[in-house]
Design a protein around this motif. Structure first.
Motif, PDB file in Angstrom:
ATOM      1  N   HIS A 195       4.998 -10.704   7.496  1.00  0.00           N
ATOM      2  CA  HIS A 195       6.310 -10.410   6.847  1.00  0.00           C
ATOM      3  C   HIS A 195       6.201  -9.908   5.336  1.00  0.00           C
ATOM      4  O   HIS A 195       5.249 -10.861   4.503  1.00  0.00           O
ATOM      5  CB  HIS A 195       7.141 -11.445   6.951  1.00  0.00           C
ATOM      6  N   GLY A 196       7.032  -9.074   4.674  1.00  0.00           N
ATOM      7  CA  GLY A 196       7.022  -8.854   3.337  1.00  0.00           C
ATOM      8  C   GLY A 196       7.392 -10.189   2.719  1.00  0.00           C
ATOM      9  O   GLY A 196       8.276 -11.048   3.345  1.00  0.00           O
ATOM     10  N   THR A 197       6.882 -10.501   1.574  1.00  0.00           N
ATOM     11  CA  THR A 197       7.288 -11.745   0.592  1.00  0.00           C
ATOM     12  C   THR A 197       8.497 -11.669   0.093  1.00  0.00           C
ATOM     13  O   THR A 197       9.064 -12.742  -0.258  1.00  0.00           O
ATOM     14  CB  THR A 197       6.081 -11.959  -0.421  1.00  0.00           C
ATOM     15  N   ASP A 198       9.174 -10.673  -0.195  1.00  0.00           N
ATOM     16  CA  ASP A 198      10.244 -10.555  -0.936  1.00  0.00           C
ATOM     17  C   ASP A 198      11.554 -11.298  -0.177  1.00  0.00           C
ATOM     18  O   ASP A 198      12.266 -11.881  -0.887  1.00  0.00           O
ATOM     19  CB  ASP A 198      10.818  -9.142  -1.406  1.00  0.00           C
ATOM     20  N   THR A 199      11.346 -11.120   1.004  1.00  0.00           N
ATOM     21  CA  THR A 199      12.617 -11.893   1.866  1.00  0.00           C
ATOM     22  C   THR A 199      11.928 -12.726   2.803  1.00  0.00           C
ATOM     23  O   THR A 199      12.705 -13.278   3.781  1.00  0.00           O
ATOM     24  CB  THR A 199      13.721 -10.961   2.373  1.00  0.00           C
TER      25      THR A 199
ATOM     26  N   ILE B 221       8.530  -2.379   7.428  1.00  0.00           N
ATOM     27  CA  ILE B 221       9.297  -2.220   6.475  1.00  0.00           C
ATOM     28  C   ILE B 221       8.947  -2.832   5.106  1.00  0.00           C
ATOM     29  O   ILE B 221       8.126  -3.870   5.344  1.00  0.00           O
ATOM     30  CB  ILE B 221      10.892  -2.785   6.822  1.00  0.00           C
ATOM     31  N   ASN B 222       9.611  -2.425   3.906  1.00  0.00           N
ATOM     32  CA  ASN B 222       9.511  -3.229   3.055  1.00  0.00           C
ATOM     33  C   ASN B 222      10.571  -4.406   3.100  1.00  0.00           C
ATOM     34  O   ASN B 222      11.649  -3.698   3.188  1.00  0.00           O
ATOM     35  CB  ASN B 222       9.899  -2.490   1.515  1.00  0.00           C
ATOM     36  N   SER B 223      10.532  -5.447   2.780  1.00  0.00           N
ATOM     37  CA  SER B 223      11.249  -6.448   3.285  1.00  0.00           C
ATOM     38  C   SER B 223      12.446  -6.509   2.311  1.00  0.00           C
ATOM     39  O   SER B 223      13.360  -7.450   2.776  1.00  0.00           O
ATOM     40  CB  SER B 223      10.594  -7.915   3.482  1.00  0.00           C
ATOM     41  N   ARG B 224      12.286  -6.180   1.358  1.00  0.00           N
ATOM     42  CA  ARG B 224      13.708  -6.022   0.572  1.00  0.00           C
ATOM     43  C   ARG B 224      14.768  -5.198   1.225  1.00  0.00           C
ATOM     44  O   ARG B 224      16.067  -5.359   1.031  1.00  0.00           O
ATOM     45  CB  ARG B 224      13.276  -5.451  -0.887  1.00  0.00           C
TER      46      ARG B 224
ATOM     47  N   GLY C 286       5.735  -5.902   8.708  1.00  0.00           N
ATOM     48  CA  GLY C 286       5.530  -4.760   7.551  1.00  0.00           C
ATOM     49  C   GLY C 286       5.150  -5.770   6.274  1.00  0.00           C
ATOM     50  O   GLY C 286       4.440  -6.802   6.435  1.00  0.00           O
ATOM     51  N   GLY C 287       5.807  -5.197   5.311  1.00  0.00           N
ATOM     52  CA  GLY C 287       5.472  -5.797   3.964  1.00  0.00           C
ATOM     53  C   GLY C 287       3.971  -5.398   3.314  1.00  0.00           C
ATOM     54  O   GLY C 287       3.646  -4.491   3.561  1.00  0.00           O
ATOM     55  N   THR C 288       3.803  -6.165   2.130  1.00  0.00           N
ATOM     56  CA  THR C 288       2.497  -5.673   1.281  1.00  0.00           C
ATOM     57  C   THR C 288       1.394  -5.851   1.892  1.00  0.00           C
ATOM     58  O   THR C 288       0.300  -5.294   1.739  1.00  0.00           O
ATOM     59  CB  THR C 288       2.661  -6.538   0.075  1.00  0.00           C
ATOM     60  N   ILE C 289       1.256  -6.990   2.981  1.00  0.00           N
ATOM     61  CA  ILE C 289       0.269  -7.032   3.642  1.00  0.00           C
ATOM     62  C   ILE C 289      -0.070  -5.712   4.617  1.00  0.00           C
ATOM     63  O   ILE C 289      -1.321  -5.578   4.771  1.00  0.00           O
ATOM     64  CB  ILE C 289       0.431  -8.281   4.640  1.00  0.00           C
TER      65      ILE C 289
ATOM     66  N   GLY D  35       2.039 -13.263   4.881  1.00  0.00           N
ATOM     67  CA  GLY D  35       2.092 -11.834   4.247  1.00  0.00           C
ATOM     68  C   GLY D  35       1.101 -11.788   3.133  1.00  0.00           C
ATOM     69  O   GLY D  35      -0.051 -12.416   3.055  1.00  0.00           O
ATOM     70  N   ALA D  36       1.257 -10.971   2.257  1.00  0.00           N
ATOM     71  CA  ALA D  36       0.383 -10.704   0.791  1.00  0.00           C
ATOM     72  C   ALA D  36       0.982 -10.249   0.093  1.00  0.00           C
ATOM     73  O   ALA D  36       2.157  -9.966  -0.264  1.00  0.00           O
ATOM     74  CB  ALA D  36      -0.761  -9.816   1.538  1.00  0.00           C
ATOM     75  N   MET D  37       0.387 -10.633  -1.429  1.00  0.00           N
ATOM     76  CA  MET D  37       1.004 -10.124  -2.790  1.00  0.00           C
ATOM     77  C   MET D  37       0.197  -8.810  -3.156  1.00  0.00           C
ATOM     78  O   MET D  37       0.685  -7.909  -3.949  1.00  0.00           O
ATOM     79  CB  MET D  37       0.677 -11.291  -3.674  1.00  0.00           C
TER      80      MET D  37
HETATM   81  C1  SIN Z   1       7.916  -6.931   0.729  1.00  0.00           C
HETATM   82  O1  SIN Z   1       8.796  -7.686   0.919  1.00  0.00           O
HETATM   83  O2  SIN Z   1       7.847  -6.161   1.818  1.00  0.00           O
HETATM   84  C2  SIN Z   1       6.993  -6.051  -0.416  1.00  0.00           C
HETATM   85  C3  SIN Z   1       6.432  -7.390  -1.087  1.00  0.00           C
HETATM   86  C4  SIN Z   1       5.512  -8.187  -0.516  1.00  0.00           C
HETATM   87  O3  SIN Z   1       5.447  -8.210   0.545  1.00  0.00           O
HETATM   88  O4  SIN Z   1       5.103  -8.946  -1.265  1.00  0.00           O
END
Ligand code: SIN
Length: 349
Positions: free
Chosen positions: A103-107, A70-73, A21-24, A134-136
């Protein structure tokens, strides 16, 4: 969709691409005007691969698997266990040449550190790479960074073993770093997850960075066990002006097993915590000291707690959970011994 240069036959040599998941995989409702307002984890991993299909080198065979979206938060420890088990068994599969994880960048720093500590030696010994990316910016933003990051991650996972050892890495904005070095340090910069980490351009590997990778791998110990049931309960507490002892007393009475202190400066904390922390330690609660500054080492040892070296609080928390879990199963070593295995590494930049 899986394209013609991607395989579904699990027995043919392939790169396994795992979607978390994540922003990507995110979509903005108004991507041109407001790309930073979006929902993470909307697109499937096969769709992400389909957008770069034309650019994927023809010889690369891919197998995609959606692990979560998911949103990785919201990342939970049960999902880390699932991911870790999957990465471990996939590395052991002779048909899997390498693994890419979106993967989401938050975690991502937690997931990266966890995989490095539990699967890093295995990957290194097998000469296979696990690459997180991932991606921003969301997938439909005009300047979306995900497609290039994913392509770079695939190329890094497939890099010939003589040019790069196996291990757990991360790729963002044209740079590669060890996954254990990931630390998101900006809310929106495209290189946020590795902007402060020792790294190298993906395309032209920096020899001094590669020497550091090899030096770290040489001294890093065996993989730690992946917790299969409930992970030890560990929280991060930040010291600040006006800090109070009640939070520590509350957690101590609730049965917490470990505390990671994000202290001020060199890792000191408010004197209001002194008594409560001593009591917590006397009750057997594991205490780790880090700094809230975001960079630099904690050196000073004292009677209270262990210092986390250059591990930031989120990574130190994962390390402490793995150490507590390992010490429960192997009574010949203490959690401090297991923690040192992950925290005491040469500081080569
Ligand atoms: C997330 O962590 O899932 C959302 C933020 C991101 O991927 O940059």
């Amino acid at each position: 969709m899986v394209s013609s240069n991607q395989v579904k036959a699990e027995n043919s040599p392939h790169i396994l691409v795992l979607g978390m998941g994540g922003t990507i995989a995110g979509l903005a409702s108004n991507p041109t005007e407001n790309p930073s307002s979006y929902k993470a984890g909307e697109l499937g991993i096969e769709t992400l691969l389909a957008t770069i299909q034309e650019s994927i080198p023809g010889h690369l065979k891919l197998l995609a698997q959606q692990v979560a979206n998911i949103n990785s938060r919201d990342l939970g420890e049960d999902l880390l266990t699932l991911l870790g088990n999957l990465v471990k068994t996939s590395l052991e599969n002779p048909a899997v040449q390498g693994i890419v994880i979106t993967h989401g960048t938050d975690t991502i720093e937690e997931a990266g550190f966890f995989l490095a500590a539990t699967c890093g030696k295995l990957a290194e010994n097998l000469g296979k790479r696990v690459v997180l990316t991932g991606a921003m910016l969301p997938a439909n933003a005009p300047q979306a960074d995900g497609p290039l990051n994913l392509l770079d991650a695939l190329k890094w996972a497939a890099t010939a073993p003589e040019n790069c050892p196996g291990g757990v890495f991360a790729v963002f904005a044209g740079k590669v770093c060890l996954a254990r070095d990931l630390a998101k340090r900006h809310t929106s910069a495209l290189n946020a997850p590795l902007m402060d980490s020792p790294s190298s351009p993906v395309g032209l590997v920096n020899p001094s960075w590669m020497s550091r990778v090899r030096a770290i791998q040489k001294v890093s110990g065996d993989d730690l066990t992946i917790p299969q049931d409930l992970w030890p309960w560990v929280e991060i507490l930040t010291s600040h002006a006006g800090a109070r002892s009640e939070t520590i007393e509350f957690l101590t009475n609730k049965g917490i097993q470990g505390l990671v202190l994000a202290g001020t400066g060199l890792g000191g904390f408010h004197q209001a915590w002194d008594e409560a922390l001593k009591l917590a330690q006397d009750k057997g609660i594991a205490i780790i000291k880090t700094t809230r500054t975001g960079a630099g080492k904690i050196e000073e040892e004292s009677a209270l707690g262990l210092t986390a070296g250059n591990l930031c609080a989120p990574r130190a928390r994962i390390a402490l959970q793995l150490a507590l879990n390992a010490a429960k199963a192997d009574k010949s070593l203490t959690w401090q011994d297991f923690f040192a295995r992950m925290a005491v590494l040469p500081d080569i930049r």
